[in-house]
Structure formats: C-alpha cells, structure tokens
Scaffold this motif. Structure first.
Motif, PDB file in Angstrom:
ATOM      1  N   VAL A 108      27.998  65.433 -82.073  1.00 43.84           N
ATOM      2  CA  VAL A 108      28.030  64.934 -83.442  1.00 43.84           C
ATOM      3  C   VAL A 108      29.005  65.731 -84.311  1.00 43.84           C
ATOM      4  O   VAL A 108      29.227  66.926 -84.086  1.00 43.84           O
ATOM      5  CB  VAL A 108      26.627  64.933 -84.094  1.00 43.84           C
ATOM      6  N   ASP A 109      29.579  65.036 -85.281  1.00 45.31           N
ATOM      7  CA  ASP A 109      30.492  65.680 -86.221  1.00 45.31           C
ATOM      8  C   ASP A 109      29.833  66.897 -86.844  1.00 45.31           C
ATOM      9  O   ASP A 109      28.640  66.891 -87.143  1.00 45.31           O
ATOM     10  CB  ASP A 109      30.889  64.694 -87.331  1.00 45.31           C
ATOM     11  N   GLY A 110      30.611  67.943 -87.025  1.00 41.94           N
ATOM     12  CA  GLY A 110      30.111  69.164 -87.634  1.00 41.94           C
ATOM     13  C   GLY A 110      29.637  70.203 -86.631  1.00 41.94           C
ATOM     14  O   GLY A 110      29.310  71.319 -87.006  1.00 41.94           O
ATOM     15  N   THR A 111      29.575  69.832 -85.344  1.00 42.42           N
ATOM     16  CA  THR A 111      29.198  70.780 -84.301  1.00 42.42           C
ATOM     17  C   THR A 111      30.405  70.997 -83.406  1.00 42.42           C
ATOM     18  O   THR A 111      30.908  70.052 -82.805  1.00 42.42           O
ATOM     19  CB  THR A 111      28.026  70.249 -83.453  1.00 42.42           C
ATOM     20  N   VAL A 140      29.275  54.977 -80.644  1.00 43.26           N
ATOM     21  CA  VAL A 140      29.173  55.500 -79.289  1.00 43.26           C
ATOM     22  C   VAL A 140      27.927  56.369 -79.188  1.00 43.26           C
ATOM     23  O   VAL A 140      27.402  56.823 -80.199  1.00 43.26           O
ATOM     24  CB  VAL A 140      30.416  56.346 -78.897  1.00 43.26           C
ATOM     25  N   HIS A 141      27.490  56.609 -77.939  1.00 43.05           N
ATOM     26  CA  HIS A 141      26.415  57.591 -77.748  1.00 43.05           C
ATOM     27  C   HIS A 141      27.022  58.969 -78.007  1.00 43.05           C
ATOM     28  O   HIS A 141      28.224  59.173 -77.825  1.00 43.05           O
ATOM     29  CB  HIS A 141      25.794  57.490 -76.355  1.00 43.05           C
ATOM     30  N   ALA A 142      26.210  59.885 -78.477  1.00 44.08           N
ATOM     31  CA  ALA A 142      26.674  61.241 -78.771  1.00 44.08           C
ATOM     32  C   ALA A 142      25.510  62.193 -78.541  1.00 44.08           C
ATOM     33  O   ALA A 142      24.358  61.791 -78.433  1.00 44.08           O
ATOM     34  CB  ALA A 142      27.154  61.328 -80.217  1.00 44.08           C
ATOM     35  N   TRP A 143      25.845  63.477 -78.469  1.00 45.58           N
ATOM     36  CA  TRP A 143      24.836  64.518 -78.267  1.00 45.58           C
ATOM     37  C   TRP A 143      24.709  65.380 -79.510  1.00 45.58           C
ATOM     38  O   TRP A 143      25.690  65.620 -80.199  1.00 45.58           O
ATOM     39  CB  TRP A 143      25.198  65.394 -77.073  1.00 45.58           C
ATOM     40  N   LYS A 144      23.496  65.826 -79.766  1.00 43.62           N
ATOM     41  CA  LYS A 144      23.253  66.799 -80.834  1.00 43.62           C
ATOM     42  C   LYS A 144      22.303  67.866 -80.296  1.00 43.62           C
ATOM     43  O   LYS A 144      21.536  67.608 -79.347  1.00 43.62           O
ATOM     44  CB  LYS A 144      22.677  66.133 -82.081  1.00 43.62           C
ATOM     45  N   VAL A 145      22.377  69.044 -80.878  1.00 39.29           N
ATOM     46  CA  VAL A 145      21.468  70.129 -80.490  1.00 39.29           C
ATOM     47  C   VAL A 145      20.060  69.716 -80.894  1.00 39.29           C
ATOM     48  O   VAL A 145      19.830  69.255 -82.009  1.00 39.29           O
ATOM     49  CB  VAL A 145      21.884  71.448 -81.171  1.00 39.29           C
ATOM     50  N   SER A 146      19.105  69.848 -79.976  1.00 35.22           N
ATOM     51  CA  SER A 146      17.713  69.466 -80.273  1.00 35.22           C
ATOM     52  C   SER A 146      17.137  70.376 -81.337  1.00 35.22           C
ATOM     53  O   SER A 146      17.392  71.573 -81.343  1.00 35.22           O
ATOM     54  CB  SER A 146      16.840  69.569 -79.016  1.00 35.22           C
ATOM     55  N   SER A 147      16.364  69.772 -82.206  1.00 37.88           N
ATOM     56  CA  SER A 147      15.756  70.578 -83.284  1.00 37.88           C
ATOM     57  C   SER A 147      14.357  70.993 -82.922  1.00 37.88           C
ATOM     58  O   SER A 147      13.765  70.606 -81.981  1.00 37.88           O
ATOM     59  CB  SER A 147      15.744  69.770 -84.571  1.00 37.88           C
TER      60      SER A 147
END
Length: 147
Positions: A108-111, A140-147
C-alpha cells in the motif's frame, strides 16, 4: 475529463470481495494433488511431480508472512501507467498462511522497503493502480502490514 466511475479490477478474476468488503485472492487448486497456484488457471498443475490437468477455483488466505520485498524506484516503461510525479513503491512476496504459496503484490502507498522486515505478518487489501481514460479506477490486490 471523464467522470470517475466505480472501481473495477485492473485484471479480472484475480481477487474478489466478500459481503463485508474484505478482499481475497482467487487461486486454483489441483484436484489430483492439492497444489495451489496464483494467478488462477484452469489446467496444467504447476507441481512437476503431478500430471493433473484439472484445477478448481478457490479463495486463498488473506494473511501471510513477508517472505521477501523490494522497492521500485523508477517508473515502469510504456505501455504501463505511472503516476506523475512518480513515487517509489514497495513490492512484497508474501507466503500465504494456509496454502504456503508465495504471492507478489504492491504494498500500500506510504509503506516503503525501510518499513518492512522479513517475517512480518501481512494482510491483503486492494488499492487503485490508475484511472483509465474512461474514468474507471483500476484496482489491484495489495499487501499491508497486519495491525
């Protein structure tokens, strides 16, 4: 400039969302040996020890572990769209929790790469890749750090 419409996948058939709006990847599973694959396909099991030629569509895990990552610091060449001005972005290789396969995707944007560490828990999301000339937001599918 055309009016922006409801977002649509940049590539049909790679992800879907449930009733709550949570995305999941769509993969395939060999009916003969149980091997998973992404992106989805109808035939030709990717397991070299299997001669299976029938794969079924399955929902894949939404979570996984960061296996590797990199950072894209230059815009892609034509015909691929690039934001103006270009902003660097991270790409993650995530090992899915249940299936054990590794799926690449933007982060994701910003990471950026400095924010990531191998072994981190990651979670699937979606993001806008670009808005096309008809005003359709392509996601699109994207990845983010799990919270």
């Amino acid at each position: 400039m055309p009016e922006v419409s409801i977002p649509e996948p940049a590539i049909d058939g790679w992800f879907a969302t449930d009733e709550a709006g949570n995305p999941h990847l769509i993969g395939s599973k060999c009916v003969k040996c149980g091997t998973f694959v992404f992106p989805p396909r109808d035939n030709n099991c990717p397991n070299p020890a299997c001669d299976g030629d029938s794969l079924e569509s399955v929902a894949l895990s939404r979570r996984g572990t960061l296996w590797s990552y990199t950072e894209n610091r230059y815009p892609p060449p034509a015909p691929y769209p690039a934001a103006e001005p270009f902003e660097p972005f991270a790409i993650a290789a995530v090992e899915l929790a249940d299936e054990g396969i590794i799926v690449l995707g933007k982060v994701v944007d910003g990471t950026l790469a400095a924010d990531l560490k191998v072994g981190m828990e990651m979670e699937l999301t979606t993001m806008t890749l670009f808005t096309d000339s008809d005003g359709v937001e392509r996601t699109v599918h994207a990845w983010k750090v799990s919270s």
